[in-house]
Design a protein around this motif. Structure first.
Motif, mmCIF file in Angstrom:
data_model
loop_
_atom_site.group_PDB
_atom_site.id
_atom_site.type_symbol
_atom_site.label_atom_id
_atom_site.label_comp_id
_atom_site.label_asym_id
_atom_site.label_seq_id
_atom_site.Cartn_x
_atom_site.Cartn_y
_atom_site.Cartn_z
ATOM 1 N N TYR A 71 0.843 -1.193 0.000
ATOM 2 C CA TYR A 71 0.000 0.000 0.000
ATOM 3 C C TYR A 71 0.873 1.235 0.000
ATOM 4 N N PRO A 74 -0.964 7.592 1.463
ATOM 5 C CA PRO A 74 -1.459 8.774 0.774
ATOM 6 C C PRO A 74 -0.714 10.026 1.168
ATOM 7 N N ARG A 81 -8.859 9.857 2.581
ATOM 8 C CA ARG A 81 -9.747 8.711 2.685
ATOM 9 C C ARG A 81 -11.072 9.125 3.306
ATOM 10 N N ASP A 117 -4.450 -0.872 -3.002
ATOM 11 C CA ASP A 117 -5.079 -0.131 -1.921
ATOM 12 C C ASP A 117 -5.650 -1.114 -0.909
ATOM 13 N N HIS A 118 -5.567 -0.745 0.353
ATOM 14 C CA HIS A 118 -5.992 -1.644 1.432
ATOM 15 C C HIS A 118 -7.473 -2.014 1.308
ATOM 16 N N ASP A 133 -9.894 5.665 -0.797
ATOM 17 C CA ASP A 133 -9.002 6.736 -1.239
ATOM 18 C C ASP A 133 -9.799 7.690 -2.121
ATOM 19 N N ASP A 136 -9.289 7.213 -5.894
ATOM 20 C CA ASP A 136 -9.983 6.022 -6.399
ATOM 21 C C ASP A 136 -11.476 6.262 -6.476
ATOM 22 N N GLU A 234 2.396 7.844 -7.985
ATOM 23 C CA GLU A 234 1.307 7.396 -7.106
ATOM 24 C C GLU A 234 -0.056 7.784 -7.681
ATOM 25 N N HIS A 238 -3.603 5.306 -9.747
ATOM 26 C CA HIS A 238 -5.056 5.272 -9.531
ATOM 27 C C HIS A 238 -5.812 4.926 -10.815
#
Length: 627
Positions: A71, A74, A81, A117-118, A133, A136, A234, A238
């Motif tokens: 992960y 951010p 989030r 992503d988690h 996120d 996302d 990063e 996405h």
């Protein structure tokens, strides 16, 4: 790079690798029938929405990172989030709909690669503790503007009237068949867009909206008094919600690592941000239809042509969406007899007729038969059961995504499905499935036996549907549940969520006010009608017999359990009464002969006699395969 790309007879692609393909999952399982999610004014709407979502993000979000997932933390101090409450406030929707948005995003996030992503790997019952996120979520909300390929209109209104009591969303899909054929087939493959057409439409949509999507992910940097939009590695990752990358060996690679300007970068030494026009140009040069470059695709001798849409570089645009209104199968240029030509508003695609999309296993067109698919028969992570009639289909394997489409008068038993199940345009089917999520749309007179971790979603023109608790098991069920992450201690089969009749993603115009019409949901199957379904025991090569599932792992609600016990007790009492009744030997033979005769008549009248023969054939085939 020219706007057109040609793949020659030897199958060599004119495009330079790596190749970027559209991920089907986001479009096939990630579209929600919530009209309020789609913004017509994409420029203002999504810019304002981003601000609202960031306002709802807490200053610090603590994540317990799964050691199996990678992960990327951010930026902006963690203020990226949002969970259900924040989504509801920002979008001005109910919390139940906001949770549906979060849950659906979790089901379609890419969980393969180095930047996972988690939310993609969190158990479905805990997603609100993780949140989404913001980037996302913005990409996910943006694709709610997508329109599917329209169906080909039916040829005879009389056929429709002969089947349905009133017009419905299914009416446009009915083919010009004989009355008997119409009654036995809800949806004709001739009336529906092909998988290739859908994938080309998805490609056209992503190509058209790339400038907007990149602009949403970009940030502004001040250099020598001028403002330039740039994207970091990063932020570029996405786009992995919509795109996947493959190297010259047709092996998947991380999206950011596929791009030369981000290659070999890592969180400790990130690559420098890249101007948006440069990123846009690179993606345009490498994005293409997966059907043209998939390993093992039967290229044959025909020529394949993919024409790309001309994309306007720059910031967000207000242009109209790609609706595929002109999509059709038509011989625009001379092609071999075994080729299919697909025309779309921005291009042409030539495919061989035996083309199959990668990563998908089909159970298609089974008529009056039984079929068994197990782990060794499944290729990829998606299974599509389509156009099956008067059949029994067993897919007993750990699965991620399953689509059930256009089936009728059939029983379909699925293995554990970890991501999502979607059922569309089916009638008089019994579906038995343990899954994380399920969506049912435009179905009639069906019964769904569910072990489901999230609320079942019903939408569209449904009629006379029933839901019931999960009612079966097979030897490897618990192992499959654990493998895909379905929790047998949580079953929300009876907490259905019903949305509107209109799907904003289809290609049809809807009458004013129809979007507000409430769809029909489902009723609960009466406990006295609940029965356990017995999955046949084929030869099991499992050496660890103690690990096999021996009972339904989903707890039955008390009324259904009591009804089941009452039925079993009644059957046992009848058996004992027959056994203990003092009858002469001749009378006993007459009684048992009558019972066997009625049972035989029932087997023939119900059609189950054919299933017995099918099961015997499957068992013999299974035995031969193990020798």
């Amino acid at each position: 790079m020219s706007a057109g790309t040609v793949v020659g007879k030897n199958g060599e692609a004119a495009r330079e690798p790596p190749w970027l393909h559209v991920r089907r999952k986001a479009f096939e399982f990630g579209l929600l029938p919530l009209p309020g999610l789609a913004h017509n004014d994409v420029v203002t709407g999504f810019r304002n929405l981003r601000v609202k979502l960031l306002q709802q993000a807490p200053p610090v979000w603590s994540l317990n990172i799964n050691s199996n997932a990678s992960y990327a933390a951010p930026a902006s101090g963690g203020r990226k989030r949002v969970a259900t409450a924040g989504i509801a406030a920002a979008l001005e929707i109910t919390e139940s709909h906001a949770h549906l948005v979060l849950d659906t995003l979790a089901s379609v996030l890419n969980e393969a690669g180095g930047f996972v992503d988690h939310l993609a790997t969190t158990p479905v019952t805990e997603i609100d503790t993780v949140g989404a996120d913001v980037d996302d979520l913005l990409i996910f909300l943006y694709i709610q503007t997508y329109r599917r390929v329209p169906s080909r209109p039916h040829r005879g209104a009389a056929d429709v009237a002969d089947v349905w009591p009133s017009t419905s969303a299914i009416d446009g899909f009915l083919p010009a068949l004989s009355p008997m054929q119409v009654r036995s087939s809800t949806v004709s493959r001739r009336s529906m867009p092909s998988q290739a057409e859908e994938e080309v439409n998805q490609l056209a949509y992503v190509q058209k909206h790339l400038p907007n999507l990149l602009s949403l992910l970009s940030e502004t940097t001040e250099e020598e008094g001028s403002s330039n939009k740039v994207i970091t590695a990063e932020q570029f990752e996405h786009l992995g919600l919509l795109l996947k990358a493959k190297n010259p060996g047709n092996e998947p690679v991380h999206l950011s690592q596929a791009a030369p300007f981000f290659a070999n970068s890592d969180p400790d030494m990130p690559a420098a941000p890249v101007p948006v026009p440069q990123v846009l140009e690179w993606v345009q040069q490498h994005i293409c239809a997966a059907s043209s470059f998939s390993k093992g695709t039967p290229v044959g001798k025909e020529e394949k042509v993919v024409k790309d849409s001309a994309l306007v570089e720059g910031s967000l645009s207000e242009t109209a969406d790609v609706t595929m209104a002109d999509a059709s199968a038509s011989p625009v240029s001379p092609t071999p007899s075994n080729a299919q030509t697909i025309i779309v508003p921005n291009g042409v695609l030539h495919l061989s007729k035996d083309w199959r999309p990668e990563g998908m296993t089909f159970v298609d067109g089974v008529m009056k038969a039984s079929v068994l698919k197990r782990e060794g028969d499944i290729k990829g992570e998606t299974v599509k059961v389509s156009h099956c009639h008067d059949s029994v289909v067993y897919v007993l394997a750990p699965l991620k995504y399953v689509s059930v489409f256009g089936c009728s008068d059939s029983t379909i038993v699925l293995g554990a499905v970890g991501k999502a199940v979607r059922v569309e345009h089916c009638e008089r089917i019994q579906l038995i499935v343990p899954t994380a999520r399920i969506t049912i749309a435009n179905c009639r007179e069906c019964v769904f036996y569910l072990g489901v971790n999230q609320r079942p979603l019903f939408t569209g023109d449904n009629h006379h549907l029933q839901v019931a608790p999960y009612n079966t098991f097979y030897p490897k069920l618990e192992a499959h549940l654990a493998q895909v992450g379905v929790d047998a201690t949580v079953n929300r089969w009876d907490r259905i969520l019903t949305l509107g009749m209109v799907d904003p993603h289809d290609a049809f115009l809807h009458p004013a006010g129809s979007a507000d019409v409430q769809a029909e949901g489902a009723t609960q199957l009466p406990p006295e009608k609940f029965v356990t379904f017995s999955v046949p025991r084929w030869n099991e090569a499992d050496s660890e017999q103690q690990l096999l599932t021996r009972a339904n792992p989903f707890l039955l609600p008390k009324p259904y359990l009591l009804a089941q016990q009452h039925r079993c007790k009644a059957a046992e009492n009848l058996k004992q009464n027959l056994k203990n009744t003092p009858l002469e030997e001749g009378k006993k033979r007459e009684l048992f002969s009558a019972i066997h005769g009625h049972f035989k008549d029932w087997l023939f009248a119900s059609g189950n006699i054919r299933q017995l023969y099918d099961l015997q054939a499957l068992d013999r085939s299974d035995s031969n395969g193990m020798e």
